[in-house]
Motif scaffolding. Sequence first.
Motif, PDB file in Angstrom:
ATOM      1  N   PHE A 267       0.436  -0.763   0.246  1.00 52.54           N
ATOM      2  CA  PHE A 267      -0.481   0.117  -0.074  1.00 52.54           C
ATOM      3  C   PHE A 267       1.118   1.049   0.454  1.00 52.54           C
ATOM      4  N   PRO A 268       0.455   2.559  -0.428  1.00 50.14           N
ATOM      5  CA  PRO A 268       1.762   3.347  -0.628  1.00 50.14           C
ATOM      6  C   PRO A 268       1.601   3.691   1.298  1.00 50.14           C
ATOM      7  N   GLY A 269       3.141   3.570   1.780  1.00 46.34           N
ATOM      8  CA  GLY A 269       4.019   4.264   2.509  1.00 46.34           C
ATOM      9  C   GLY A 269       4.574   2.682   2.861  1.00 46.34           C
ATOM     10  N   GLY A 270       4.294   1.948   2.366  1.00 48.91           N
ATOM     11  CA  GLY A 270       4.449   0.582   2.675  1.00 48.91           C
ATOM     12  C   GLY A 270       5.729   0.738   2.092  1.00 48.91           C
ATOM     13  N   ASP A 271       7.128  -0.355   3.096  1.00 49.00           N
ATOM     14  CA  ASP A 271       8.383  -0.342   2.470  1.00 49.00           C
ATOM     15  C   ASP A 271       9.028  -1.990   3.649  1.00 49.00           C
TER      16      ASP A 271
ATOM     17  N   ASN B 145      17.537 -12.761   6.918  1.00 52.27           N
ATOM     18  CA  ASN B 145      18.301 -11.269   6.263  1.00 52.27           C
ATOM     19  C   ASN B 145      18.147 -11.271   5.594  1.00 52.27           C
ATOM     20  N   LEU B 146      18.009 -10.300   4.861  1.00 51.46           N
ATOM     21  CA  LEU B 146      17.011  -9.025   3.915  1.00 51.46           C
ATOM     22  C   LEU B 146      17.319  -9.484   2.651  1.00 51.46           C
ATOM     23  N   ASP B 147      17.986 -10.753   2.619  1.00 52.86           N
ATOM     24  CA  ASP B 147      17.527 -11.383   0.351  1.00 52.86           C
ATOM     25  C   ASP B 147      17.024 -12.464   0.740  1.00 52.86           C
ATOM     26  N   GLN B 148      16.653 -13.549   1.925  1.00 53.81           N
ATOM     27  CA  GLN B 148      15.681 -13.882   1.830  1.00 53.81           C
ATOM     28  C   GLN B 148      14.882 -13.403   2.208  1.00 53.81           C
ATOM     29  N   TRP B 149      13.963 -12.966   3.310  1.00 57.67           N
ATOM     30  CA  TRP B 149      13.432 -11.733   3.383  1.00 57.67           C
ATOM     31  C   TRP B 149      13.029 -11.358   1.695  1.00 57.67           C
ATOM     32  N   ARG B 150      13.157 -10.475   1.015  1.00 60.00           N
ATOM     33  CA  ARG B 150      12.778  -9.753   0.257  1.00 60.00           C
ATOM     34  C   ARG B 150      12.057 -11.824  -1.296  1.00 60.00           C
ATOM     35  N   MET B 151      13.183 -12.409  -1.196  1.00 61.52           N
ATOM     36  CA  MET B 151      12.685 -13.487  -1.937  1.00 61.52           C
ATOM     37  C   MET B 151      11.356 -14.035  -1.353  1.00 61.52           C
ATOM     38  N   LEU B 152      11.585 -14.135   0.159  1.00 61.68           N
ATOM     39  CA  LEU B 152       9.982 -14.041   0.571  1.00 61.68           C
ATOM     40  C   LEU B 152       8.495 -13.688   0.440  1.00 61.68           C
ATOM     41  N   MET B 153       8.984 -12.211   0.221  1.00 61.76           N
ATOM     42  CA  MET B 153       8.093 -11.472  -0.112  1.00 61.76           C
ATOM     43  C   MET B 153       7.521 -11.324  -2.049  1.00 61.76           C
ATOM     44  N   GLY B 154       8.427 -11.937  -2.384  1.00 61.00           N
ATOM     45  CA  GLY B 154       8.959 -11.762  -3.304  1.00 61.00           C
ATOM     46  C   GLY B 154       8.273 -10.158  -4.435  1.00 61.00           C
ATOM     47  N   ALA B 155       9.794  -9.538  -2.803  1.00 62.25           N
ATOM     48  CA  ALA B 155      10.113  -8.058  -3.692  1.00 62.25           C
ATOM     49  C   ALA B 155      10.973  -8.022  -4.644  1.00 62.25           C
TER      50      ALA B 155
END
Length: 237
Positions: free
Chosen positions: A175-179, A227-237
């Motif tokens: 959503f707007p402002g999400g990160d 870690n952040l890399d795993q997190w981004r993969m998990l979140m599909g970011a």
Amino acid sequence: MADDRLYFRQLLSGRDFAATDMIAAQMRNFAYLIGDRQTGDAVVVDPAYAAGDLVDALEADGMHLSGVLVTHHHPDHVGGSMMGFELKGLAELLERVSVPVHVNKHEADWVSRITGIPLTDLTSHDHGDKVSVGDVEIELLHTPGHTPGSQCFLLDGRLVAGDTLFLEGCGRTDFPGGDVDDMFRSLQALAQLQGDPTVFPGHWYSAEPSAALSEVRRTNYVYRASNLDQWRMLMGA
Ligand SMILES: [Fe+2]
């Protein structure tokens, strides 16, 4: 604090308040009442629907409203327009009683915009600020990610987590402002809290309405990423 002194209630929208409101029932929001039974002071967390019901509920318990705590600006937490409906929320509450509204400083503009409440009527806070309700001290934790100024409330072995941490999953970051990255850091910070507080989420999206933080860390998939890399993969970011 002695257990009989802390006043703490978890209320489900569409069931415990706003019982006739279809949106409230569909959204499964939790509102919270937190206070000091000895002084009678109480605050409400996230009054989005039938604010009068929430004030009635705490007054029926012999308490009086002394403030509002806002986890974040989304209409299902503070009121505003959603799915073509106008939720009166916080604005309606302030017509009935004039009390301070505690928001994180990074959320103030958003809350003002969505509710129509002037910025000057909001009390902006930093991470780590404390709000006293009678003798109950509530610590405000800035947990960006779902929104820029999302905050959680820590008191007496309880963590009121808004849409930052659910028992299963976490709040959306699209959503707007999400990160996404901020969300990772906020969830990791919550995981480090001492004393294994009970997590009280902003929505009922799980079997149980609350659970120990240690249990949430063990079972919630958001804690599978370390870690952040795993997190981004998990979140599909
Ligand atoms: Fe939200």
